[in-house]
Design a protein around this motif. Sequence first.
Motif, PDB file in Angstrom:
ATOM      1  N   PRO A  83     -87.288  18.696 -10.233  1.00 28.77           N
ATOM      2  CA  PRO A  83     -87.154  18.509 -11.687  1.00 28.77           C
ATOM      3  C   PRO A  83     -88.255  17.661 -12.303  1.00 28.77           C
ATOM      4  CG  PRO A  83     -85.510  17.213 -10.497  1.00 28.77           C
ATOM      5  CD  PRO A  83     -86.137  18.133  -9.503  1.00 28.77           C
ATOM      6  N   LEU A  84     -88.748  16.645 -11.573  1.00 33.07           N
ATOM      7  CA  LEU A  84     -89.784  15.789 -12.147  1.00 33.07           C
ATOM      8  C   LEU A  84     -91.061  16.586 -12.399  1.00 33.07           C
ATOM      9  CD1 LEU A  84     -90.622  12.958 -13.029  1.00 33.07           C
ATOM     10  CD2 LEU A  84     -91.387  12.530 -10.680  1.00 33.07           C
ATOM     11  N   ALA A  85     -91.434  17.449 -11.446  1.00 31.96           N
ATOM     12  CA  ALA A  85     -92.642  18.259 -11.618  1.00 31.96           C
ATOM     13  C   ALA A  85     -92.490  19.217 -12.794  1.00 31.96           C
ATOM     14  CB  ALA A  85     -92.927  19.041 -10.343  1.00 31.96           C
ATOM     15  N   HIS A  86     -91.288  19.775 -12.974  1.00 31.16           N
ATOM     16  CA  HIS A  86     -91.040  20.687 -14.088  1.00 31.16           C
ATOM     17  C   HIS A  86     -91.162  19.954 -15.425  1.00 31.16           C
ATOM     18  CE1 HIS A  86     -89.300  23.798 -16.572  1.00 31.16           C
ATOM     19  NE2 HIS A  86     -88.301  23.008 -16.906  1.00 31.16           N
ATOM     20  N   VAL A  87     -90.540  18.777 -15.519  1.00 27.84           N
ATOM     21  CA  VAL A  87     -90.592  18.002 -16.756  1.00 27.84           C
ATOM     22  C   VAL A  87     -92.017  17.512 -17.010  1.00 27.84           C
ATOM     23  CG1 VAL A  87     -89.725  15.939 -17.922  1.00 27.84           C
ATOM     24  CG2 VAL A  87     -88.174  17.333 -16.570  1.00 27.84           C
TER      25      VAL A  87
END
Length: 289
Positions: A83-87
Amino acid sequence: MRGSSSAPTGRVVDIVELLSQPRNRQMRFSDIADELGQTQGTAHAILKTLSDRGWVTRDPTTKSFELGPMLSLIAASLNTARPLAHVAREAARRLARTLDMPVSVVEVAGDELLITAFESPAHNPLQEAVTDRIPYLPPFGVAFAAWDTTEAQRNWITRGGAGDTDLERRLRAVLTRTRDRGYDVDWMTPALAQIAHALGAISVDTLPAGLRPIIDQLRVELASGLVDDELTGEDRTVATISAPALDDAGHTRLILGVHPMLAMSAPDIDHVAQQLLKEIRTLVSDTRG
């Protein structure tokens, strides 16, 4: 990760990575084998397995290979798995629009920095010059190393210092200075960056003994330029302003980097940096929330 690597696995990954590059998305069997230096028997066996599992497909007309549908499923799952990479990608897109400057997302994989996202204003040609992989050693990766573990910092400094104890001391000071400021500023010109990248990719173990000290000295000189740079009162061309997204332990998960490629004053740099830091605080908060 410690321990020996798997050569057969590496050959499989080499093919997937080769086909993932935009210029290589449709390659014939012989092209793949030649490009990677694999025997035809090895390349054929790997491609057959990847085709059977849906990781690659082969066009019946052109006989060329491209990435298959299974990788699309894997890519789709990354939004929830990472999720961090997506955000961070969304944050990079917002920053690129707000600042009208290219913005990158960079992560560490072993001894390399990987540019996992790059958002650029449509009129800016810098995207064409971006390298996907960068060696994780000075002068690259300051924003990672400044918040890395003590052991990782020591390894980063050692790789850049090449036995020069004075330079290693100064590199430690760079990491402290960057951490105290909260962001890194890189003035390296594109030409010097290309030279540093090329030197970082050279394995000294494969060089003739007479060339090793020359390559080491060139690396030291490039790293020395890093420690001599600091914010001053005069305008200078800024290549990158970058800052980390930290985990709960205070270590870097990824970095966001803004690429102005403009002459900037210290107040101008800090203005961009504060917008960058604000965006990072938001993305970390959104991920944890």
